[in-house]
Design a protein around this motif. Structure first.
Motif, PDB file in Angstrom:
ATOM      1  N   UNK A  12     -42.196 -11.858 -16.401  1.00  0.00           N
ATOM      2  CA  UNK A  12     -41.841 -12.966 -17.317  1.00  0.00           C
ATOM      3  C   UNK A  12     -40.786 -13.423 -17.452  1.00  0.00           C
ATOM      4  N   UNK A  13     -39.710 -13.088 -16.503  1.00  0.00           N
ATOM      5  CA  UNK A  13     -38.302 -13.102 -16.870  1.00  0.00           C
ATOM      6  C   UNK A  13     -37.695 -14.379 -14.972  1.00  0.00           C
ATOM      7  N   UNK A  14     -37.225 -14.617 -15.689  1.00  0.00           N
ATOM      8  CA  UNK A  14     -36.815 -15.980 -14.141  1.00  0.00           C
ATOM      9  C   UNK A  14     -35.984 -14.774 -13.441  1.00  0.00           C
ATOM     10  N   UNK A  15     -35.575 -15.448 -11.802  1.00  0.00           N
ATOM     11  CA  UNK A  15     -34.539 -15.459 -10.885  1.00  0.00           C
ATOM     12  C   UNK A  15     -33.593 -16.439 -11.829  1.00  0.00           C
ATOM     13  N   UNK A  16     -31.766 -16.325 -12.222  1.00  0.00           N
ATOM     14  CA  UNK A  16     -30.999 -17.274 -11.610  1.00  0.00           C
ATOM     15  C   UNK A  16     -30.442 -17.447 -10.840  1.00  0.00           C
ATOM     16  N   UNK A  17     -30.555 -18.138 -10.384  1.00  0.00           N
ATOM     17  CA  UNK A  17     -29.396 -19.001  -8.943  1.00  0.00           C
ATOM     18  C   UNK A  17     -28.505 -19.759  -9.702  1.00  0.00           C
ATOM     19  N   UNK A  18     -27.279 -19.664  -9.099  1.00  0.00           N
ATOM     20  CA  UNK A  18     -26.029 -20.660  -9.927  1.00  0.00           C
ATOM     21  C   UNK A  18     -25.662 -21.617  -9.287  1.00  0.00           C
ATOM     22  N   UNK A  19     -24.734 -22.325  -9.511  1.00  0.00           N
ATOM     23  CA  UNK A  19     -24.635 -23.606  -8.898  1.00  0.00           C
ATOM     24  C   UNK A  19     -24.902 -23.773  -6.746  1.00  0.00           C
ATOM     25  N   UNK A  20     -24.371 -24.929  -6.976  1.00  0.00           N
ATOM     26  CA  UNK A  20     -24.684 -24.603  -5.308  1.00  0.00           C
ATOM     27  C   UNK A  20     -26.137 -25.237  -4.154  1.00  0.00           C
ATOM     28  N   UNK A  21     -26.137 -24.964  -3.132  1.00  0.00           N
ATOM     29  CA  UNK A  21     -26.934 -25.676  -2.879  1.00  0.00           C
ATOM     30  C   UNK A  21     -28.165 -24.610  -2.697  1.00  0.00           C
TER      31      UNK A  21
END
Length: 254
Positions: A200-209
């Motif tokens: 249930x935990x998301x994968x979070x990718x920082x800003x950018x393309x």
């Protein structure tokens, strides 16, 4: 000899009799327009999504109705079908050396043509294993996917996407299906939609393309030049494809 519509209507009515439902109750259980069956009887082409909902309510695989609606002799019909190969599986928490099955293990299925796709876009199937997205795709569902470079765009909020992670520490790859969202901070958030607390935990990718696979990659051996490093100690992340339809849900007892 019955035509495609007659075969489809017969199959639907046979299943209605088995369930003991009236036409109105069937449409209610399926969550479709109450006149859906009547419209088919009048010669209107049903949408694949409508047939899939009817199949789910009447406890048969969607292909049982979809193939009945397809022309059998090359004539224009309700649905045009084409071959799609199921080339692998997605399952959270399982790390493997190869993400694509050997060609001899591919599963050949028939899926309705999709006029929305750009010319030359290749569709492929993936089998869902495990519960990491079971609120949307139960185990056993077959996802029909298209790579983003064939769609000529990147992921958009609301897309269901195929995500790959590579871990040097674990020595393998993980392929899963997630729901893509760009949040207010411009981060790329990949959400599982699972009943399992472990997923249930998301994968979070920082800003950018968005980290989307390039045309040099394939489902088997990806080009990781555009991969995003998730967090310290976490695997590389790469978005490869969009889920555009579901052909078959897990089997149900008849």
């Amino acid at each position: 000899m019955e035509n495609e519509l007659e075969m489809l209507i017969r199959r639907i009515r046979e299943r209605m009799d088995v369930m003991g439902w009236s036409e109105r109750e069937t449409m209610r259980q399926a969550g479709v327009n109450e006149h859906a069956l009547r419209n088919i009887q009048k010669g209107h082409s049903p949408r694949p999504q409508t047939l899939a909902k009817l199949a789910s309510a009447l406890k048969v695989p969607p292909s049982y109705f979809l193939l009945a609606a397809a022309p059998q002799d090359g004539r224009p019909g309700v649905l045009q079908m084409e071959t799609v190969f199921v080339k692998g599986a997605v399952q959270a928490g399982v790390w493997t050396d190869a993400l694509e099955w050997d060609p001899g293990d591919w599963i050949e299925i028939q899926a309705p043509t999709d006029p929305r796709l750009p010319k030359g876009a290749e569709r492929f199937g993936l089998l869902v294993r495990g519960r990491s997205m079971d609120r949307v795709y139960p185990p056993g569902s077959m996802l029909i996917c298209v790579r983003y470079y064939d769609l000529l765009r990147g992921p958009k909020t609301g897309d269901d996407v195929i995500v790959m992670r590579r871990s040097v520490q674990l020595g393998g790859f993980e392929a899963t299906v997630k729901e893509y969202q760009m949040d207010e901070e411009g981060r790329h958030v990949l959400w599982p939609r699972s009943t399992d607390p472990a997923f249930q935990a998301p994968i979070v990718i920082p800003q950018g393309a968005a980290p989307v696979a390039s045309p040099n990659g394939s489902f088997a051996t990806q080009d990781w030049d555009h991969a995003a490093f998730h967090q310290a100690g976490e695997p590389d992340v790469l978005i490869t494809s969009r889920v555009i339809s579901v052909l078959m849900d897990r089997a149900t007892d008849l």
